[in-house]
Design an enzyme around this catalytic site. Structure first.
Site, PDB file in Angstrom:
ATOM      1  N   TYR A  63      62.682  39.179   4.569  1.00  0.00           N
ATOM      2  CA  TYR A  63      63.470  38.083   5.159  1.00  0.00           C
ATOM      3  C   TYR A  63      64.937  38.217   4.770  1.00  0.00           C
ATOM      4  O   TYR A  63      65.255  38.459   3.607  1.00  0.00           O
ATOM      5  CB  TYR A  63      62.937  36.723   4.680  1.00  0.00           C
ATOM      6  CG  TYR A  63      63.579  35.561   5.403  1.00  0.00           C
ATOM      7  CD1 TYR A  63      63.211  35.252   6.711  1.00  0.00           C
ATOM      8  CD2 TYR A  63      64.585  34.807   4.808  1.00  0.00           C
ATOM      9  CE1 TYR A  63      63.802  34.211   7.393  1.00  0.00           C
ATOM     10  CE2 TYR A  63      65.179  33.760   5.485  1.00  0.00           C
ATOM     11  CZ  TYR A  63      64.781  33.467   6.785  1.00  0.00           C
ATOM     12  OH  TYR A  63      65.380  32.432   7.466  1.00  0.00           O
ATOM     13  N   PHE A  79      70.174  33.139  16.493  1.00  0.00           N
ATOM     14  CA  PHE A  79      70.331  31.817  15.851  1.00  0.00           C
ATOM     15  C   PHE A  79      69.699  31.875  14.468  1.00  0.00           C
ATOM     16  O   PHE A  79      68.565  32.338  14.296  1.00  0.00           O
ATOM     17  CB  PHE A  79      69.646  30.707  16.669  1.00  0.00           C
ATOM     18  CG  PHE A  79      69.675  29.392  15.933  1.00  0.00           C
ATOM     19  CD1 PHE A  79      70.814  28.602  15.956  1.00  0.00           C
ATOM     20  CD2 PHE A  79      68.594  28.963  15.166  1.00  0.00           C
ATOM     21  CE1 PHE A  79      70.872  27.414  15.243  1.00  0.00           C
ATOM     22  CE2 PHE A  79      68.638  27.772  14.451  1.00  0.00           C
ATOM     23  CZ  PHE A  79      69.787  27.002  14.490  1.00  0.00           C
ATOM     24  N   LEU A 137      69.346  29.010  11.301  1.00  0.00           N
ATOM     25  CA  LEU A 137      69.662  27.639  10.871  1.00  0.00           C
ATOM     26  C   LEU A 137      70.503  27.632   9.603  1.00  0.00           C
ATOM     27  O   LEU A 137      71.403  26.807   9.451  1.00  0.00           O
ATOM     28  CB  LEU A 137      68.365  26.856  10.648  1.00  0.00           C
ATOM     29  CG  LEU A 137      68.528  25.378  10.282  1.00  0.00           C
ATOM     30  CD1 LEU A 137      69.184  24.590  11.414  1.00  0.00           C
ATOM     31  CD2 LEU A 137      67.192  24.756   9.893  1.00  0.00           C
TER      32      LEU A 137
HETATM   33  N1  LIG Z   1      66.229  31.516  12.900  1.00  0.00           N
HETATM   34  C1  LIG Z   1      65.952  30.348  12.340  1.00  0.00           C
HETATM   35  O1  LIG Z   1      66.829  29.658  11.803  1.00  0.00           O
HETATM   36  C2  LIG Z   1      64.545  29.865  12.373  1.00  0.00           C
HETATM   37  C3  LIG Z   1      64.241  28.523  12.035  1.00  0.00           C
HETATM   38  C4  LIG Z   1      62.903  28.093  12.132  1.00  0.00           C
HETATM   39  C5  LIG Z   1      61.911  28.996  12.515  1.00  0.00           C
HETATM   40  N2  LIG Z   1      62.252  30.298  12.788  1.00  0.00           N
HETATM   41  C6  LIG Z   1      61.262  31.264  13.248  1.00  0.00           C
HETATM   42  O2  LIG Z   1      60.563  30.680  14.303  1.00  0.00           O
HETATM   43  C7  LIG Z   1      59.291  31.275  14.437  1.00  0.00           C
HETATM   44  C8  LIG Z   1      58.260  30.170  14.566  1.00  0.00           C
HETATM   45  O3  LIG Z   1      58.253  29.408  13.342  1.00  0.00           O
HETATM   46  P1  LIG Z   1      57.282  28.146  13.227  1.00  0.00           P
HETATM   47  O4  LIG Z   1      57.408  27.556  11.884  1.00  0.00           O
HETATM   48  O5  LIG Z   1      57.544  27.281  14.399  1.00  0.00           O
HETATM   49  O6  LIG Z   1      55.865  28.891  13.387  1.00  0.00           O
HETATM   50  P2  LIG Z   1      54.371  28.340  13.210  1.00  0.00           P
HETATM   51  O7  LIG Z   1      54.323  26.896  13.582  1.00  0.00           O
HETATM   52  O8  LIG Z   1      53.887  28.718  11.858  1.00  0.00           O
HETATM   53  O9  LIG Z   1      53.575  29.142  14.319  1.00  0.00           O
HETATM   54  C9  LIG Z   1      53.582  30.542  14.372  1.00  0.00           C
HETATM   55  C10 LIG Z   1      53.447  30.925  15.843  1.00  0.00           C
HETATM   56  O10 LIG Z   1      53.755  32.299  15.996  1.00  0.00           O
HETATM   57  C11 LIG Z   1      52.858  32.878  16.922  1.00  0.00           C
HETATM   58  N3  LIG Z   1      52.822  34.304  16.660  1.00  0.00           N
HETATM   59  C12 LIG Z   1      52.576  34.907  15.476  1.00  0.00           C
HETATM   60  N4  LIG Z   1      52.676  36.239  15.615  1.00  0.00           N
HETATM   61  C13 LIG Z   1      52.978  36.476  16.915  1.00  0.00           C
HETATM   62  C14 LIG Z   1      53.206  37.643  17.679  1.00  0.00           C
HETATM   63  N5  LIG Z   1      53.136  38.884  17.133  1.00  0.00           N
HETATM   64  N6  LIG Z   1      53.486  37.499  18.991  1.00  0.00           N
HETATM   65  C15 LIG Z   1      53.563  36.288  19.561  1.00  0.00           C
HETATM   66  N7  LIG Z   1      53.368  35.144  18.888  1.00  0.00           N
HETATM   67  C16 LIG Z   1      53.073  35.243  17.586  1.00  0.00           C
HETATM   68  C17 LIG Z   1      51.552  32.140  16.662  1.00  0.00           C
HETATM   69  O11 LIG Z   1      50.751  32.283  17.799  1.00  0.00           O
HETATM   70  P3  LIG Z   1      49.165  31.985  17.750  1.00  0.00           P
HETATM   71  O12 LIG Z   1      49.042  30.477  17.815  1.00  0.00           O
HETATM   72  O13 LIG Z   1      48.642  32.659  18.947  1.00  0.00           O
HETATM   73  O14 LIG Z   1      48.647  32.552  16.440  1.00  0.00           O
HETATM   74  C18 LIG Z   1      52.053  30.716  16.425  1.00  0.00           C
HETATM   75  O15 LIG Z   1      52.209  30.044  17.646  1.00  0.00           O
HETATM   76  C19 LIG Z   1      59.130  32.147  13.193  1.00  0.00           C
HETATM   77  O16 LIG Z   1      59.428  33.476  13.531  1.00  0.00           O
HETATM   78  C20 LIG Z   1      60.184  31.603  12.245  1.00  0.00           C
HETATM   79  O17 LIG Z   1      60.606  32.568  11.300  1.00  0.00           O
HETATM   80  C21 LIG Z   1      63.537  30.721  12.732  1.00  0.00           C
END
Ligand SMILES: NC(=O)c1ccc[n+]([C@@H]2O[C@H](COP(=O)([O-])OP(=O)(O)OC[C@H]3O[C@@H](n4cnc5c(N)ncnc54)[C@H](OP(=O)(O)O)[C@@H]3O)[C@@H](O)[C@H]2O)c1
Length: 329
Positions: free
Chosen positions: A53, A263, A265
């Protein structure tokens, strides 16, 4: 006092360890101490423990955790905007500990009467969805956006916030059985990912405008979303769930003027005055209380079972988030 920390990178449930730490002590002037209640395990936490990360590696040992909720235990001299017992977002990073001492300006009182499990997930995903929706291509009523990993916590927030703004969402998932629950949550269109995604998206939205794509997957998933947006459209990448670098073909960048933005956060936190950050949370928090931004929780583990919690959070196919409790909530 219990805390969870890791001293080497590796499989999250293998490298995490529970440790006893000294209590942080009485808060000094302008400080507060906060007792943690609950925190979620986010994909970023798993990547952090794996050493995957961020642009640079953190120093170890490290107490992970970017968010969570707790109650003010004590306030130091000169602190009047919060009082003992107020529920607050855990000041971070390093939220996976039973008690933390922090500058009082890092906390603000949350509204009472909202499920603490939902509040534990307020800091990261709701503002991420809000900012990606509003800060790149401001949504106009009737316009479409497309997102992948739509079943994620961020994805659920985006579906609701897009609808609230009058925009419509195409939601891409990797499991067909998610269509019904996501439609029930407000999704306009749900499609399973695949090579012909753009054709199916166009068929679903008719002649509608689709200027914005939101990508959590990376790899070829980025390219499949880029093919869906209008000429001159924007893809905002915020995750790499595939573990692969974003792919974008010149057919999109050169010949269709599609842009790829990123993006993060944490960058927004670093660049935004504290009062503006608090204002966004005050705006978003009531939506957790009235159901507009609630996210399903699949399981809550006590902190002593953090290893099981991490293993569970790392499994695909979940119906909701995994939370960890310090036992007070
Ligand atoms: N850049 C930022 O500031 C920021 C902020 C917040 C979150 N994020 C990112 O946002 C993403 C989602 O976070 P979250 O907390 O909302 O996740 P979450 O609620 O824990 O859910 C994870 C999701 O990812 C899907 N997934 C996992 N591996 C995958 C793949 N190889 N291909 C397609 N889908 C996949 C899962 O699908 P299934 O249901 O089919 O298992 C599930 O829907 C993460 O990558 C996180 O690091 C980034």
């Amino acid at each position: 006092m219990l805390a969870a920390q890791f001293s080497s990178f590796g499989r999250p449930d293998a490298v995490i360890e529970l440790i006893e730490q000294p209590d942080p002590g009485e808060p000094g002037p302008g400080e507060v101490s906060v007792d943690a209640e609950l925190f979620p395990i986010n994909p970023a936490d798993l990547l952090n423990l794996e050493g995957k990360y961020g642009a640079t590696q953190p120093n170890l040992p490290m107490i992970p955790g970017a968010e969570g909720v707790g109650r003010i235990a004590k306030v130091g001299a000169g602190v009047s905007h919060v009082k003992p017992g107020d529920r607050v977002l855990l000041p971070g990073p390093g939220t996976w500990r039973a008690r933390v001492k922090a500058p009082a300006k890092a906390v603000f009182a949350l509204p009472e009467g909202i499920d603490p499990k939902q509040l534990a997930m307020l800091r990261v995903n709701p503002p991420t969805a809000w900012l990606m929706l509003h800060d790149y291509v401001a949504p106009k009523p009737g316009q479409w956006l497309v997102q992948n990993a739509a079943n994620s916590g961020v994805g659920h927030c985006l579906i609701r916030l897009a609808r609230e703004a009058g925009a419509k969402s195409v939601n891409v998932v990797r499991r067909a059985e998610l269509a019904e629950p996501l439609r029930a949550a407000g999704a306009d269109v749900v499609l399973t990912d695949g090579p012909d995604l753009d054709a199916r998206v166009r068929a679903a939205i008719g002649g509608g405008a689709l200027p914005l794509a939101i990508d959590a997957v990376g790899g070829s998933g980025t390219q499949r979303l880029a093919r869906c947006v209008d000429d001159g459209g924007t893809v905002v990448n915020y995750g790499a769930l595939s573990g692969e670098p974003c792919m974008l073909d010149v057919r999109e960048t050169i010949f269709r003027d599609v842009s790829l933005r990123g993006f993060w956060l944490r960058r927004w936190f670093m660049q935004t005055p504290p009062e503006k950050i608090a204002a966004l949370y005050r705006d978003l928090a009531p939506r957790l209380g009235d159901g507009r931004l609630t996210v399903e929780v699949e399981a809550v583990y006590p902190i002593r079972r953090i290893k099981e919690a991490l293993a569970h959070a790392g499994r695909g196919g979940r119906s909701g988030k995994i939370l960890v409790s310090f036992g007070a909530a």
